[in-house]
Design an enzyme around this catalytic site. Structure first.
Site, PDB file in Angstrom:
ATOM      1  N   CYS A 110      13.366  36.696  58.154  1.00 43.47           N
ATOM      2  CA  CYS A 110      13.226  37.307  56.810  1.00 43.47           C
ATOM      3  C   CYS A 110      12.271  38.321  56.632  1.00 43.47           C
ATOM      4  O   CYS A 110      12.427  39.372  55.886  1.00 43.47           O
ATOM      5  CB  CYS A 110      13.113  36.174  55.674  1.00 43.47           C
ATOM      6  SG  CYS A 110      14.274  34.834  55.811  1.00 43.47           S
TER       7      CYS A 110
HETATM    8  C1  BEZ Z   1      13.650  33.136  59.587  1.00 43.62           C
HETATM    9  O1  BEZ Z   1      13.909  33.878  58.677  1.00 43.62           O
HETATM   10  O2  BEZ Z   1      12.844  33.538  60.556  1.00 43.62           O
HETATM   11  C2  BEZ Z   1      14.345  31.781  59.678  1.00 43.62           C
HETATM   12  C3  BEZ Z   1      14.627  31.190  58.539  1.00 43.62           C
HETATM   13  C4  BEZ Z   1      15.181  29.968  58.490  1.00 43.62           C
HETATM   14  C5  BEZ Z   1      15.775  29.396  59.760  1.00 43.62           C
HETATM   15  C6  BEZ Z   1      15.377  30.013  61.000  1.00 43.62           C
HETATM   16  C7  BEZ Z   1      14.714  31.334  60.793  1.00 43.62           C
END
Ligand code: BEZ
Length: 209
Positions: free
Chosen positions: A45
């Site tokens: 994200c």
């Molecule tokens: C991420 O944004 O890195 C992420 C969020 C939830 C699960 C896996 C990755």
């Protein structure tokens, strides 16, 4: 609630990193991209929001306003934005919606219970100036989105909204486009003065208008 192409984009009021907004007022006459991410302070994200900030001029050129959403609270968003700016070398200045009560997530069906009961998946909606849903894509949490593809589909949507054309596989700005089946070849020749290449009666190319 499930959302389909051509539906009215649900309006909402929300608390964001850029203040309180009314979605429709925020969009005005622009196109909109509303995209959800699972949670703050997560690595994928962080890269997605940074990438979006770095593409600010590309979105502006296309008259597109962007908004992100997650179910985390505003104070968390505000602290996380500092990390995004630091690590992605950007300046996030688009609204990130604090959707703690899951109002926006529910309106846009961004929680997929078999993926996660609580967090939003990576949904992305493109909304036209008429406030209709033009496109949506959904990715799982583990796969970051391709924002060059997001810009490419915006180019296609904006072009096909104006002209009686469709865009072929892997099309990008400047490539030849396809004359839509509803236009006869006779009419296409009049409509597209740059020329029409009839490969099959149903497969007709013309330079991008
Ligand atoms: C991420 O944004 O890195 C992420 C969020 C939830 C699960 C896996 C990755």
């Amino acid at each position: 609630m499930s959302i389909h192409l051509g539906d009215d984009a649900p309006n909402f009021k929300a608390s964001t990193t850029e203040g309180e907004i009314d979605f429709y007022q925020y969009l005005g006459d622009s196109w909109g991209v509303l995209f959800s991410h699972p949670a703050d302070f997560t690595p994928v994200c962080t890269t997605e929001l940074g990438r979006t900030a770095l593409l600010k001029e590309e979105f502006a050129k296309r008259n597109v306003k962007v908004l992100a959403v997650s179910v985390d609270p505003l104070d968390k968003h505000i602290t996380w934005v500092k990390d995004i700016n630091e690590t992605q070398h950007c300046s996030v200045d688009f609204p990130i919606i604090a959707d703690e009560d899951r109002k926006v997530a529910t309106l846009y069906d961004m929680i997929h219970p078999n993926a996660s009961a609580t967090f939003t998946v990576r949904s992305l909606f493109i909304i036209g100036p008429d406030k209709k849903i033009k496109l949506f894509i959904t990715y799982p949490a583990s796969t970051g989105r391709n924002f060059v593809e997001v810009l490419r589909v915006i180019d296609s949507l904006q072009l096909t909204a104006k002209h009686s054309v469709a865009t072929p596989a892997d099309w990008k700005e400047g490539d030849d486009v396809i004359v839509v089946p509803a236009v006869s070849t006779e009419d296409a020749i009049k409509k597209f003065p740059k020329g029409v290449n009839v490969v099959k009666p149903y497969l007709r190319y013309t330079p991008q208008p």
